[in-house]
Structures are given as C-alpha cells and as structure tokens.
Design an enzyme around this catalytic site. Sequence first.
Site, mmCIF file in Angstrom:
data_model
loop_
_atom_site.group_PDB
_atom_site.id
_atom_site.type_symbol
_atom_site.label_atom_id
_atom_site.label_comp_id
_atom_site.label_asym_id
_atom_site.label_seq_id
_atom_site.Cartn_x
_atom_site.Cartn_y
_atom_site.Cartn_z
ATOM 1 N N GLU A 266 0.817 -1.216 0.000
ATOM 2 C CA GLU A 266 0.000 0.000 0.000
ATOM 3 C C GLU A 266 0.851 1.266 0.000
ATOM 4 O O GLU A 266 0.628 2.184 0.783
ATOM 5 C CB GLU A 266 -0.960 0.005 1.201
ATOM 6 C CG GLU A 266 -1.942 -1.150 1.178
ATOM 7 C CD GLU A 266 -3.030 -1.074 2.229
ATOM 8 O OE1 GLU A 266 -2.757 -0.590 3.340
ATOM 9 O OE2 GLU A 266 -4.157 -1.515 1.938
ATOM 10 N N ASP A 339 -8.426 -8.974 3.477
ATOM 11 C CA ASP A 339 -8.190 -7.912 4.456
ATOM 12 C C ASP A 339 -9.219 -7.853 5.574
ATOM 13 O O ASP A 339 -10.064 -6.970 5.567
ATOM 14 C CB ASP A 339 -8.135 -6.550 3.742
ATOM 15 C CG ASP A 339 -7.637 -5.441 4.650
ATOM 16 O OD1 ASP A 339 -7.172 -5.749 5.751
ATOM 17 O OD2 ASP A 339 -7.709 -4.267 4.244
ATOM 18 N N GLU A 367 -12.580 -2.695 12.097
ATOM 19 C CA GLU A 367 -12.545 -1.856 10.897
ATOM 20 C C GLU A 367 -13.686 -2.179 9.937
ATOM 21 O O GLU A 367 -14.306 -1.292 9.380
ATOM 22 C CB GLU A 367 -11.194 -2.032 10.196
ATOM 23 C CG GLU A 367 -11.123 -1.292 8.876
ATOM 24 C CD GLU A 367 -9.790 -1.422 8.169
ATOM 25 O OE1 GLU A 367 -8.859 -2.014 8.735
ATOM 26 O OE2 GLU A 367 -9.689 -0.936 7.032
HETATM 27 C C1 BDP Z 1 -6.189 -2.165 5.951
HETATM 28 C C2 BDP Z 1 -6.468 -0.829 6.546
HETATM 29 C C3 BDP Z 1 -5.296 0.098 6.487
HETATM 30 C C4 BDP Z 1 -4.063 -0.595 7.026
HETATM 31 C C5 BDP Z 1 -3.845 -1.880 6.276
HETATM 32 C C6 BDP Z 1 -2.698 -2.718 6.839
HETATM 33 O O1 BDP Z 1 -7.558 -0.266 5.865
HETATM 34 O O2 BDP Z 1 -5.618 1.242 7.240
HETATM 35 O O3 BDP Z 1 -2.961 0.223 6.936
HETATM 36 O O4 BDP Z 1 -4.980 -2.686 6.359
HETATM 37 O O5 BDP Z 1 -2.992 -3.713 7.481
HETATM 38 O O6 BDP Z 1 -7.163 -3.029 6.443
HETATM 39 O O7 BDP Z 1 -1.544 -2.396 6.644
#
Ligand code: BDP
Length: 689
Positions: A266, A339, A367
Amino acid sequence: MKTLLLGILFVFTAFVLKAQEGHELWLRSSQKTVPVKIICSKNTPTLAIARQELQQGWQGEPNATVTLSITKNKKIKTDGFRLTQHEVEATTDRGILYGVYELLRRQQTGEGIQDEICNPSYAIRMLNHWDNLNGTVERGYAGMSIFWRKDDPFVVTEQDKTRWQEYARANASIGINGSSINNVNASPTVLTPEYLNRTKAIAAVLRPYGVKTYLSVNFSSPKVIGGLPTSDPLDPAVIKWWKDKVDEIYTLIPDFGGFLVKANSEGQPGPQDFGRTHADGANMLADALTPYGGIVMWRAFVYSSNDKDRAKQAYTEFVPLDGQFRDNVIIQVKNGPIDFQPREPFSPLFGAMKKTPVMTEFQVTQEYLGHSTHLAFLSTMWEECLQSDTYQEGPGSTVARCTDGSLYPQKYTAIAGVSNIGLDTNWCGHHFAQANWYAYGRLAWNNNLRSEQIADEWIRQTFPPASPSTTGSSLYAADWRENFLVPVKRMMLESREAVVNYMTPLGLHHIMSANGHYGPGPWWAPEKMRADWTPPYYHQAGTNGVGFDRTKKGSDAVDQYREPLAAQFNDPATCPDMFLLWFHHLPWDYKMKSGRTLWEEICAHYDKGILQVRQFQKTWDKVQPYVDSSRFVAIQRKLRTQCSDALVWKDACLLYFQQFSQMPIPYYLERPVNNLDEIRANEFLKRIP
Ligand code: BDP
C-alpha cells in the site's frame, strides 16, 4: 411469585449496581477483600505485582497460605505455570504473574482448579497498535492514542503513566506479552532520539507486567532520518545505519522486542524499491537485532494493482522465498487472504511456508465490522480461523498447529492482534468490544480455547452479579445465570454471524463504502480509482450473476489450497455456502443446497441479519435488572444504531443487487424501508462514529 421476585431484584440491583464507566474492564476489584498469606522467596517488581494482585483479589478461604515458587520444572515453558489451589509454580517471575491471574480468574468464575500445568500456545503474544505519532489511531474507534500525542509530545505525565500501567496490567491478566506501539504505516521519525526516549518511558511502565515493547519501522528510515542517499538493504552504509540504530535502542531499552515491518505494501517503501526481495530486507534488520535476541515481524500483506486477483498475491510473493529468512524473522499473515473482512477463508499461506516461521495477525479493532458501534464478538471468527484445517500435513493440520510450532519447528512462535484500544474511558468505545481484547489474549494464550468458554469467563468478570457468589446455589445466582449469563452469552456468540448476514453473506466481501469501511457501498467505483480498491472488483455483479470466480477456470486461487480443499472449493456443489461467492461467480437463479435460488438465499441472509440484531435488542432490554444503568444505557443506544445501520446495509445491498438480478425480494420477507438513491446520496455524510 416470579414477577414479585424480579421486582425485588430490580430494586435491589438498581441500588447495588453502581453506575460503571467500564474503565476497570474485566478486572473489577472484588467487593470485599479476603485476607491471604503469601510465601515467596524472591522479590522482583513483577513478583511484587503478583503479590499485590493476590492480596487485592483473593476470594478463597480466609487466611489461606499461597506459595509462589520459581523452580526448574522442565514441563513448564517460559511464561507457563503449574497451578494448584494454593500454589503457583513457574520458571520465571512472569510465569508466576500469569499463574496468579489465572488463579484469581478461576476463583471469580467459579471454575475449579486441579493440579495442572498451563503453557502458552505462542511464545510471543502481541498487540499491534496502529497509533500515529500525532495521537490519532488508524482504524481506531475508541479515542486518541494512549501512547502518543500532538501537544507536548515528549512530556511524560503521571496521567500517561497511570494509563500505561492499567493497560499493561490488563494485558498481563490475559497473557499478552508484547506491544508494538506505533502504526505499521510507520513514520521514520519514531526512530529519532526524542521518540525513542518516550518509547523508553513506555517500556519502563510495561516491563514489570511482562509486556515487551516493539516498534514498527519505516524501511526508508536510513534515507529520511539518517540522511543517507539510499535505503537499499544490501548497501553497507544502510546496514551500518540500522546496526547503530539498534545499538542505540538497546542502550535505552535493554529488553526491546524488535521490529514490525510493513514493506512494499500500500505504498510503503521496501526492499523491492531497490530490486531486492522481502528476504533481503527482513534479514538485514534481523541481523542487526540478533546480538540482542530481537525479532523481525515482517508482514505479508502485499498486493499490487495490476494483478488479476488480489487474494492470490501474498502467497505468490512469499512462498518462493520459503527457507530464505533468518530464524529471528517471522512472517506475519492476516487471517484471510484479503483484508480482515467479516468472513474470509483462511490465508493459504498458513502451512505453505514450511521452513519459515509464520504468525497469524487478527484485527481486534472492528474496521470492517461496524467500528465500535456494532456489537460483534470476534472470538468466533478467530476460532474459525485457528481451527480451519489446511491439510498441509494431512487432516488435523489446523492453522493453529501450523503457527504454534507443533507442526513445523520454529525458533520463535507468535501471534498478533491489531488493537482496539484508545483513550476512551472504557478503552474500546463499545463495552462489548472489551470482550474482543479479552478474547484475543485468551486465544493467544491457548489457541484451542472455545469462544463459549471465553464469553462465559468475560461476562462473569465484567458484569458480575451484585451478589458475591455466582457459583453458590442461592436463588439469586441461579436466576442470574438463567436470565443474564445465558442470554448475553448467546447474543455474543451469534453476533459476528449476524454482522456477516447483514453485511457480506455467502462469501461476499469488500463491498463497504469508500475509505471509512463502515456503511455499504457495493456501487462505489470512482473513475480513476484502482480497481482492486472498489467493491465491483470483488462482487462482480452483472445480469449474468454475482461473485468472484476463483476456480480453476477463473483466477485459480483455489489451487493455493491443499487438497482436498482445492477440489472442494472449486466445485459450487461442495464449496461451503459461507464461501460460495468468494470462490464462484454464479447465476442469480443458481439452485442452492437449501432449494432456494441464489438470489432468494442472499435476501434471506440479509433479512436474518436484521432479525438477529432485533433479537439482541430484546435480549439486552430484558437484562436491565442485572446491569448498572450507565453501561446498560450505553449498550442499548449502540444496539439501536446497529439495528438501523443493519437495515441500511440490507436495503442498500438488496436494492443494488436487484438491479442485476431483476428478481423480486421474496414476498415473505420485510420490504426495504430505505431508498437506494437516498442511501447513495447520504453515503459520505454518514457519521463515522
Ligand atoms: C487495511 C487498513 C489500512 C491498514 C492496512 C494494513 O484499511 O488502514 O494500513 O490494512 O494492514 O485493512 O496495513
């Protein structure tokens, strides 16, 4: 008679049950202290805590003598203990502390104590805080960070210390022994002297409770704060920079735990920016930590926009690196391949890297499950994952066994949970979200525990009856069990499935709106957005059907699972309903095992989710006599919002999918009460609680 009794009880408990803000968590001080004698030949800060806890919490016979002894019993692992009614034996003082908490818990819950040895399933039991240095918490729904703040960031107040101490105590009481205290999207600044000094102050408070401190690090730190021209992990100057940094950290914090790393994920920097592999990057950090016994937890949460199926990528990238990592590197894998969705099959990485330690990462913060507004007891979700059979070494190769060292020998075993803790008085935003912190710790200690037991323990400790005895045969105790414990436990155990039903039933996933991940948004797909960040990529709804084809004819993600799972998932007739649309794209009139069409089945699940939450409301209203007014009202309000949110989820998803299915919502089900265009128009106005 019964009504009269309930009436009396109501008045009585309303009097006795003082308003509670929930700050004490499951560690409510008992109503009266019972004297106890303690024999312990050593004294350390940790043992002093153990003594104090016994003195404050003893509920056994008055003036009993309890012996705390540190021995060399080989059957007891580090952190483990042997327990009898009057004795805690361990090989370390941490083990004694855990034994004492267990002893007190058994007294409070009324569970008996045999002469038994309890060893933890994992050596390292971590909470990962996604706390930013400016005090905000990524995906945190319980207020600001307990560790960092924007104003006067380097002043450590008494208030800070008290919070850290209470936090450490709560962790110790359930066996959590590690905290990484900053966001995985890590700011390089955390490694500058001022922040390291604050880290040192935090570590000092956590230490006596057996909680080690870890940091998330940014892979570009050598360049960003070290002024080097590169952060290439094979560059000698970079290697030296990390080594020096690690030396500096251990001078400040001699028992520092190690690093947690999110790299090439990401948009975060990582070794691939320099043409190196995850192994090159992780090993470089691991080498710097080796002299001190520190570890690297390297996350496998990776995916890029150009791959055909996001669910396959972690496996594709990491399995070829098996065997290339140092033994103090652990690959940290989210429970599911995408996720933290309300339901995912287990990640196929579990058991696939046989020569590399792998650990599970769960998300305690909700989340994708209604933040701290919805009641969702996540223990059942984690239990489902831990007990999933990977078949990697034949039947019985559960995720639990693939990660706890019982199938693959590994120097370090570990587990992580993304924290749901913030500065809110009740720590977690929702009183019931405390149960997720509790359950995570209990499962990290014993990955074979069942959610039923965990919920039972938690309720008994968190909402104890006004009467001191829950185990005695008094009418009151029986009444409390029948009318409070049993229904509340049932509600907790059903709650995650209810969320799955009204959000993402039958294997649907990632259909929430925008970045808030709270409300529904199956339509959400801005023009220039990466496809794999938009719901239509995941649900693939069209007039021809719905679901992501991950069969051999589709993305072939099924092949990342070991037989018989690959074949089972590949065939819609044998694929469990709960994963159907995860693995298959099926026509709306596909005939389900129930005899209904797929469309009817989807409708029935959304409807069931609503009925479940309505039932939770009824359950909660009925237990009012047994709960203090403050917590009762707070939870009642949250359930109301959950119910109206669930309705929005149901109406939004059904009305949206109906545009493709072109079939009526079965007439035996409730009609939608919201309009799709209105939901869509208000989507971004929706309050994020
Ligand atoms: C996702 C979240 C994000 C996190 C990412 C992670 O939306 O905010 O940074 O995972 O685990 O679920 O790195």
